[in-house]
Write a protein that holds these residues in place. Structure first.
Motif, mmCIF file in Angstrom:
data_model
loop_
_atom_site.group_PDB
_atom_site.id
_atom_site.type_symbol
_atom_site.label_atom_id
_atom_site.label_comp_id
_atom_site.label_asym_id
_atom_site.label_seq_id
_atom_site.Cartn_x
_atom_site.Cartn_y
_atom_site.Cartn_z
ATOM 1 N N ALA A 39 -13.253 3.542 10.977
ATOM 2 C CA ALA A 39 -14.132 4.673 10.680
ATOM 3 C C ALA A 39 -13.452 5.679 9.759
ATOM 4 O O ALA A 39 -14.091 6.251 8.864
ATOM 5 N N ALA A 40 -12.148 5.904 9.956
ATOM 6 C CA ALA A 40 -11.413 6.832 9.091
ATOM 7 C C ALA A 40 -11.358 6.327 7.662
ATOM 8 O O ALA A 40 -11.506 7.096 6.703
ATOM 9 N N LEU A 41 -11.164 5.012 7.496
ATOM 10 C CA LEU A 41 -11.152 4.434 6.152
ATOM 11 C C LEU A 41 -12.518 4.565 5.488
ATOM 12 O O LEU A 41 -12.610 4.901 4.293
ATOM 13 N N MET A 42 -13.576 4.303 6.240
ATOM 14 C CA MET A 42 -14.919 4.438 5.678
ATOM 15 C C MET A 42 -15.202 5.880 5.274
ATOM 16 O O MET A 42 -15.752 6.138 4.202
ATOM 17 N N PHE A 43 -14.804 6.829 6.118
ATOM 18 C CA PHE A 43 -15.033 8.233 5.799
ATOM 19 C C PHE A 43 -14.225 8.660 4.577
ATOM 20 O O PHE A 43 -14.753 9.307 3.656
ATOM 21 N N GLY A 44 -12.938 8.293 4.556
ATOM 22 C CA GLY A 44 -12.097 8.678 3.427
ATOM 23 C C GLY A 44 -12.568 8.071 2.118
ATOM 24 O O GLY A 44 -12.620 8.751 1.084
ATOM 25 N N ALA A 61 -5.907 8.495 5.349
ATOM 26 C CA ALA A 61 -6.501 7.358 6.054
ATOM 27 C C ALA A 61 -5.840 6.051 5.624
ATOM 28 O O ALA A 61 -5.525 5.185 6.463
ATOM 29 N N GLU A 62 -5.593 5.907 4.330
ATOM 30 C CA GLU A 62 -4.968 4.678 3.829
ATOM 31 C C GLU A 62 -3.521 4.568 4.284
ATOM 32 O O GLU A 62 -3.030 3.478 4.569
ATOM 33 N N ALA A 63 -2.823 5.704 4.377
ATOM 34 C CA ALA A 63 -1.432 5.695 4.839
ATOM 35 C C ALA A 63 -1.343 5.271 6.303
ATOM 36 O O ALA A 63 -0.467 4.475 6.680
ATOM 37 N N VAL A 64 -2.234 5.801 7.137
ATOM 38 C CA VAL A 64 -2.249 5.392 8.546
ATOM 39 C C VAL A 64 -2.572 3.912 8.664
ATOM 40 O O VAL A 64 -1.975 3.184 9.468
ATOM 41 N N PHE A 65 -3.511 3.447 7.845
ATOM 42 C CA PHE A 65 -3.865 2.024 7.811
ATOM 43 C C PHE A 65 -2.653 1.174 7.437
ATOM 44 O O PHE A 65 -2.364 0.149 8.074
ATOM 45 N N ALA A 66 -1.910 1.603 6.398
ATOM 46 C CA ALA A 66 -0.732 0.851 5.961
ATOM 47 C C ALA A 66 0.339 0.820 7.051
ATOM 48 O O ALA A 66 0.957 -0.226 7.303
ATOM 49 N N LEU A 67 0.564 1.945 7.689
ATOM 50 C CA LEU A 67 1.562 1.992 8.774
ATOM 51 C C LEU A 67 1.150 1.101 9.945
ATOM 52 O O LEU A 67 1.997 0.448 10.563
ATOM 53 N N TRP A 68 -0.139 1.074 10.243
ATOM 54 C CA TRP A 68 -0.615 0.201 11.319
ATOM 55 C C TRP A 68 -0.370 -1.259 10.958
ATOM 56 O O TRP A 68 0.052 -2.055 11.795
ATOM 57 N N ARG A 78 -11.302 6.140 -9.392
ATOM 58 C CA ARG A 78 -11.240 6.564 -7.993
ATOM 59 C C ARG A 78 -12.580 6.380 -7.277
ATOM 60 O O ARG A 78 -12.612 6.182 -6.058
ATOM 61 N N ILE A 79 -13.690 6.433 -8.011
ATOM 62 C CA ILE A 79 -14.983 6.115 -7.409
ATOM 63 C C ILE A 79 -14.990 4.660 -6.956
ATOM 64 O O ILE A 79 -15.376 4.338 -5.820
ATOM 65 N N LEU A 80 -14.557 3.759 -7.838
ATOM 66 C CA LEU A 80 -14.538 2.334 -7.505
ATOM 67 C C LEU A 80 -13.559 2.038 -6.376
ATOM 68 O O LEU A 80 -13.865 1.275 -5.445
ATOM 69 N N LEU A 81 -12.380 2.664 -6.421
ATOM 70 C CA LEU A 81 -11.397 2.448 -5.364
ATOM 71 C C LEU A 81 -11.880 3.032 -4.039
ATOM 72 O O LEU A 81 -11.612 2.473 -2.969
ATOM 73 N N GLY A 82 -12.586 4.169 -4.101
ATOM 74 C CA GLY A 82 -13.141 4.744 -2.883
ATOM 75 C C GLY A 82 -14.175 3.829 -2.252
ATOM 76 O O GLY A 82 -14.205 3.652 -1.022
ATOM 77 N N LEU A 83 -15.018 3.209 -3.074
ATOM 78 C CA LEU A 83 -16.001 2.262 -2.551
ATOM 79 C C LEU A 83 -15.307 1.031 -1.966
ATOM 80 O O LEU A 83 -15.728 0.503 -0.927
ATOM 81 N N GLY A 84 -14.241 0.590 -2.632
ATOM 82 C CA GLY A 84 -13.471 -0.526 -2.074
ATOM 83 C C GLY A 84 -12.848 -0.167 -0.731
ATOM 84 O O GLY A 84 -12.818 -0.995 0.193
ATOM 85 N N LEU A 85 -12.356 1.068 -0.614
ATOM 86 C CA LEU A 85 -11.778 1.523 0.648
ATOM 87 C C LEU A 85 -12.854 1.614 1.730
ATOM 88 O O LEU A 85 -12.599 1.296 2.902
ATOM 89 N N LEU A 86 -14.052 2.030 1.344
ATOM 90 C CA LEU A 86 -15.171 2.088 2.289
ATOM 91 C C LEU A 86 -15.468 0.705 2.870
ATOM 92 O O LEU A 86 -15.629 0.549 4.094
ATOM 93 N N LEU A 87 -15.521 -0.310 2.005
ATOM 94 C CA LEU A 87 -15.796 -1.672 2.480
ATOM 95 C C LEU A 87 -14.634 -2.222 3.303
ATOM 96 O O LEU A 87 -14.847 -2.947 4.287
ATOM 97 N N THR A 88 -13.412 -1.864 2.921
ATOM 98 C CA THR A 88 -12.257 -2.277 3.724
ATOM 99 C C THR A 88 -12.339 -1.670 5.118
ATOM 100 O O THR A 88 -12.044 -2.336 6.121
ATOM 101 N N LEU A 147 0.827 -1.202 0.000
ATOM 102 C CA LEU A 147 0.000 0.000 0.000
ATOM 103 C C LEU A 147 0.865 1.257 0.000
ATOM 104 O O LEU A 147 0.627 2.192 -0.777
ATOM 105 N N LEU A 148 1.869 1.292 0.868
ATOM 106 C CA LEU A 148 2.754 2.462 0.909
ATOM 107 C C LEU A 148 3.544 2.599 -0.387
ATOM 108 O O LEU A 148 3.741 3.718 -0.890
ATOM 109 N N GLY A 149 3.994 1.474 -0.934
ATOM 110 C CA GLY A 149 4.726 1.530 -2.196
ATOM 111 C C GLY A 149 3.873 2.060 -3.330
ATOM 112 O O GLY A 149 4.336 2.871 -4.150
#
Length: 236
Positions: free
Chosen positions: A175-180, A212-219, A149-159, A18-20
């Motif tokens: 919650a941050a991933l769903m919001f982002g 949100a995705e960067a924090v998720f990847a770092l976690w 980006r719409i499709l990826l955003g929906l995928g991020l919402l479900l993740t 993800l970070l890469g």
């Protein structure tokens, strides 16, 4: 290699990919392409591409690295979240794969200026028409990017939903991933329908999703020392 063994290892690998992917996108889009493409001016964009064709090709190579990293992360995240909710995990992976395919289609359109400018002017196509075609192909790429980006955003919402439901991730992170993801999808959709209303907010929405995705990847990378819960503990 023990760092990448088991579910915890898959989590670390997913975070690294993800970070890469985000780093490759930053190099190709925010650094190189932003310096070469002049919105609304096919002539200046064409001049920049002709002066620095190697840089423009590097941006496309960065996009290819991003796509490969995103595909790898999608596979690993599906393996990670399938015990939490198999059907939701499948939908998230499917949306991500289709979004990545749309990004690849946009990458093909982005190569059109190189083809058009190589040996220009062409028989029956003057330089003025070439400049217009350069601008039009890049505008079409932008529209494809919105769909992706719409499709990826929906995928991020479900993740984010899966992360929220699991016992392995902080609920605030889910919650941050769903919001982002939802913000990115909504803003990009509005941009497709009414560009004048949302075009100025696209960057801000993307920044929220990326953070949100960067924090998720770092976690995933640094907090994966805890045992991943088995399917019975994580949910159905």
């Amino acid at each position: 290699m023990r760092l990448f063994a088991g579910m915890e290892g898959k989590a670390r690998l997913a975070g690294l990919f993800l970070l890469g992917g985000m780093a490759a996108r930053g190099v190709g889009e925010a650094m190189i392409r932003a310096a070469l493409v002049v919105p609304g001016s096919g002539r200046e964009t064409a001049r920049n591409i002709r002066d620095f064709p190697w840089a423009y090709r590097m941006a496309e190579a960065s996009d290819l690295v991003m796509i490969c990293a995103m595909l790898a992360a999608t596979v690993l995240l599906y393996a990670l979240f399938a015990p939490v909710g198999r059907h939701v995990a499948r939908m998230a992976a499917l949306l991500s794969v289709i979004g990545i395919a749309a990004l690849a289609a946009g990458g093909i359109l982005a190569m059109a200026p190189i083809v058009l400018l190589d040996g220009a002017p062409h028989p029956g196509i003057g330089m003025a028409q070439t400049y217009s075609l350069v601008e039009l192909t890049l505008l079409l790429r932008d529209q494809v990017q919105h769909v992706a980006r719409i499709l990826l955003g929906l995928g991020l919402l479900l993740t984010g939903l899966l992360a929220y439901r699991s016992r392995w991730f902080p609920r605030a992170l889910g919650a941050a991933l769903m919001f982002g993801g939802s913000l990115q999808a909504v803003v990009r959709l509005v941009t497709l329908i009414a560009p004048d209303l949302a075009d100025a907010t696209v960057i801000q929405a993307d920044i929220v999703a990326v953070l949100a995705e960067a924090v998720f990847a770092l976690w995933l990378i640094f907090s994966a020392r805890r045992p991943f819960p088995p399917p019975s503990a994580a949910g159905s």
